[in-house]
Each structure stands twice: as C-alpha cells, then as structure tokens.
Scaffold this motif. Structure first.
Motif, PDB file in Angstrom:
ATOM      1  N   LEU A  98     -25.843  53.784  96.516  1.00 54.20           N
ATOM      2  CA  LEU A  98     -24.554  53.830  97.190  1.00 54.20           C
ATOM      3  C   LEU A  98     -24.209  55.232  97.684  1.00 54.20           C
ATOM      4  O   LEU A  98     -23.937  55.437  98.842  1.00 54.20           O
ATOM      5  CB  LEU A  98     -23.441  53.338  96.260  1.00 54.20           C
ATOM      6  CG  LEU A  98     -23.510  51.882  95.828  1.00 54.20           C
ATOM      7  CD1 LEU A  98     -22.345  51.546  94.922  1.00 54.20           C
ATOM      8  CD2 LEU A  98     -23.492  50.964  97.042  1.00 54.20           C
ATOM      9  N   ILE A 106     -25.379  57.328  92.536  1.00 56.88           N
ATOM     10  CA  ILE A 106     -24.668  56.093  92.208  1.00 56.88           C
ATOM     11  C   ILE A 106     -25.444  54.911  92.766  1.00 56.88           C
ATOM     12  O   ILE A 106     -25.852  54.912  93.931  1.00 56.88           O
ATOM     13  CB  ILE A 106     -23.234  56.100  92.773  1.00 56.88           C
ATOM     14  CG1 ILE A 106     -22.460  57.299  92.187  1.00 56.88           C
ATOM     15  CG2 ILE A 106     -22.521  54.793  92.448  1.00 56.88           C
ATOM     16  CD1 ILE A 106     -21.081  57.492  92.766  1.00 56.88           C
ATOM     17  N   TYR A 107     -25.669  53.910  91.898  1.00 57.90           N
ATOM     18  CA  TYR A 107     -26.437  52.725  92.277  1.00 57.90           C
ATOM     19  C   TYR A 107     -25.653  51.461  91.971  1.00 57.90           C
ATOM     20  O   TYR A 107     -24.914  51.390  90.988  1.00 57.90           O
ATOM     21  CB  TYR A 107     -27.756  52.654  91.489  1.00 57.90           C
ATOM     22  CG  TYR A 107     -28.692  53.791  91.757  1.00 57.90           C
ATOM     23  CD1 TYR A 107     -29.547  53.755  92.863  1.00 57.90           C
ATOM     24  CD2 TYR A 107     -28.731  54.887  90.918  1.00 57.90           C
ATOM     25  CE1 TYR A 107     -30.412  54.807  93.112  1.00 57.90           C
ATOM     26  CE2 TYR A 107     -29.595  55.939  91.161  1.00 57.90           C
ATOM     27  CZ  TYR A 107     -30.429  55.888  92.256  1.00 57.90           C
ATOM     28  OH  TYR A 107     -31.296  56.922  92.503  1.00 57.90           O
ATOM     29  N   LYS A 108     -25.866  50.468  92.798  1.00 54.10           N
ATOM     30  CA  LYS A 108     -25.331  49.123  92.570  1.00 54.10           C
ATOM     31  C   LYS A 108     -26.505  48.285  92.077  1.00 54.10           C
ATOM     32  O   LYS A 108     -27.552  48.237  92.714  1.00 54.10           O
ATOM     33  CB  LYS A 108     -24.768  48.565  93.871  1.00 54.10           C
ATOM     34  CG  LYS A 108     -24.049  47.259  93.725  1.00 54.10           C
ATOM     35  CD  LYS A 108     -23.442  46.860  95.070  1.00 54.10           C
ATOM     36  CE  LYS A 108     -22.618  45.618  94.956  1.00 54.10           C
ATOM     37  NZ  LYS A 108     -22.013  45.259  96.242  1.00 54.10           N
ATOM     38  N   GLU A 116     -22.413  48.787  88.421  1.00 50.60           N
ATOM     39  CA  GLU A 116     -22.587  50.047  89.122  1.00 50.60           C
ATOM     40  C   GLU A 116     -22.889  51.096  88.073  1.00 50.60           C
ATOM     41  O   GLU A 116     -22.250  51.133  87.024  1.00 50.60           O
ATOM     42  CB  GLU A 116     -21.311  50.402  89.877  1.00 50.60           C
ATOM     43  CG  GLU A 116     -21.427  51.677  90.691  1.00 50.60           C
ATOM     44  CD  GLU A 116     -20.156  51.957  91.477  1.00 50.60           C
ATOM     45  OE1 GLU A 116     -19.875  51.204  92.427  1.00 50.60           O
ATOM     46  OE2 GLU A 116     -19.464  52.924  91.127  1.00 50.60           O
ATOM     47  N   LYS A 132     -19.081  45.142  87.885  1.00 56.25           N
ATOM     48  CA  LYS A 132     -18.400  44.984  89.157  1.00 56.25           C
ATOM     49  C   LYS A 132     -18.248  43.496  89.443  1.00 56.25           C
ATOM     50  O   LYS A 132     -18.739  42.658  88.719  1.00 56.25           O
ATOM     51  CB  LYS A 132     -19.200  45.641  90.280  1.00 56.25           C
ATOM     52  CG  LYS A 132     -19.179  47.137  90.229  1.00 56.25           C
ATOM     53  CD  LYS A 132     -17.803  47.633  90.546  1.00 56.25           C
ATOM     54  CE  LYS A 132     -17.814  49.089  90.938  1.00 56.25           C
ATOM     55  NZ  LYS A 132     -16.498  49.557  91.265  1.00 56.25           N
TER      56      LYS A 132
END
Length: 173
Positions: A98, A106-108, A116, A132
């Motif tokens: 992200l 930052i990763y989803k 997240e 999330k």
C-alpha cells in the motif's frame, strides 16, 4: 512470522481483560505446523487456565473461562490470536503493497480474513497488524515491540468498541 522461529515454543507473561473479568498467567504458544498452533494459559502456580488449538478451520477449545465461552467472544479471541500469531502470513492468498516510506512498509493481506500490517523496512519485523473489512466496528489491533532479536518482546492487542485487551511480555524463547 516470528512463530516459525520459536521451534520449542514461546512463553509470555500474559494478561487478559474483558469488561470486569481479568486473568493473567504464563502464555505458552507453539507452532505445530503450517496453520496449526497450540496455546495454553497457565496460572503462575502451574495448572492450565485456558487451552486451545488454532487451525485454519478455526479455534478448538480444550479449556476456557466461563466468561469467555460466549460464541461471539470466542470468534474475537480466534481472530485476535490469528493476528497475534501472524498466521495471516503463513500462505496469504494476496499481498498488496500500500505505502512505503523510509522506515515503514504497509501491506494489505488477504487470506481467510483481511488484514493490514506495518513492517519495519530495515529489519523486516511486523510492528503493527489490524483486521480490516467493511464495516468493522470491532477492529482488532496488535502492536509488536522488539528487543534484541526477531521475536516480539511485547505484544498488545486492543479493540475498537469492545473492552477486550491482551498484553504479553516475552519470558522465554
């Protein structure tokens, strides 16, 4: 996940708080195999207070507190421990980057649930994870703090709109 490094399991001094109910003891966590974990909360005097197995299919209680036996609360605890153990990183279906700055990536993550995570760009350690989804009124948030190694020294889980909290301090690797 840091759990893959603790071959003999990890021991944390843990505290659970749900409304007026509070329990504390030694949390022993062990990764059995991919997607399978065994977690036991022992009193500081020895007997098990709470015990369960967490798999991809969900949580299987071996022993629990009466206050935690509500079906909805059991789902929260399973969701919390999936976040706490970072089982979402075992074999994610989809990982999307992200944002990134010098310090934090930052990763989803998409697996059975959506999450997240924030990762330390230099060390590759997960610093923060949250569930999330829309709408998510009872979001779980896990904060990981590290000492000298790649295993979290402190783990803290809090929630939006629900008085459920888990605090853990590493005792043994």
């Amino acid at each position: 996940s840091y759990m893959a490094q603790g071959h003999d399991g990890l021991v944390y001094d843990a505290s659970f708080q749900y409304k007026d109910f509070q329990a504390s003891g030694l949390m022993v966590m062990k990764r059995i195999q991919l997607y399978e974990y065994h977690v036991v909360l022992l009193s500081k005097f020895g007997p098990a207070l709470m015990e369960f197995k967490l798999t991809k299919a969900g949580i299987t209680w071996i022993k629990s507190f009466e206050q935690l036996e509500k079906r909805v609360l059991s789902k929260f605890i399973a969701k919390d421990f999936n976040l706490l153990l970072l089982s979402i990183l075992e074999e994610p279906k989809k990982v999307k980057s992200l944002k990134a700055n010098e310090d934090v990536l930052i990763y989803k993550i998409k697996d059975g649930s959506k999450a997240e995570i924030k990762v330390d760009a230099d060390a590759g350690r997960v610093l923060y994870a949250e569930n999330k989804g829309f709408p998510n009124l009872f979001k779980s948030k896990a904060k990981f703090t590290y000492g000298g190694n790649d295993i979290p020294q402190n783990i803290e889980i809090t929630h939006n709109n629900i008085n459920l909290r888990i605090d853990m301090i590493l005792l043994k690797v």
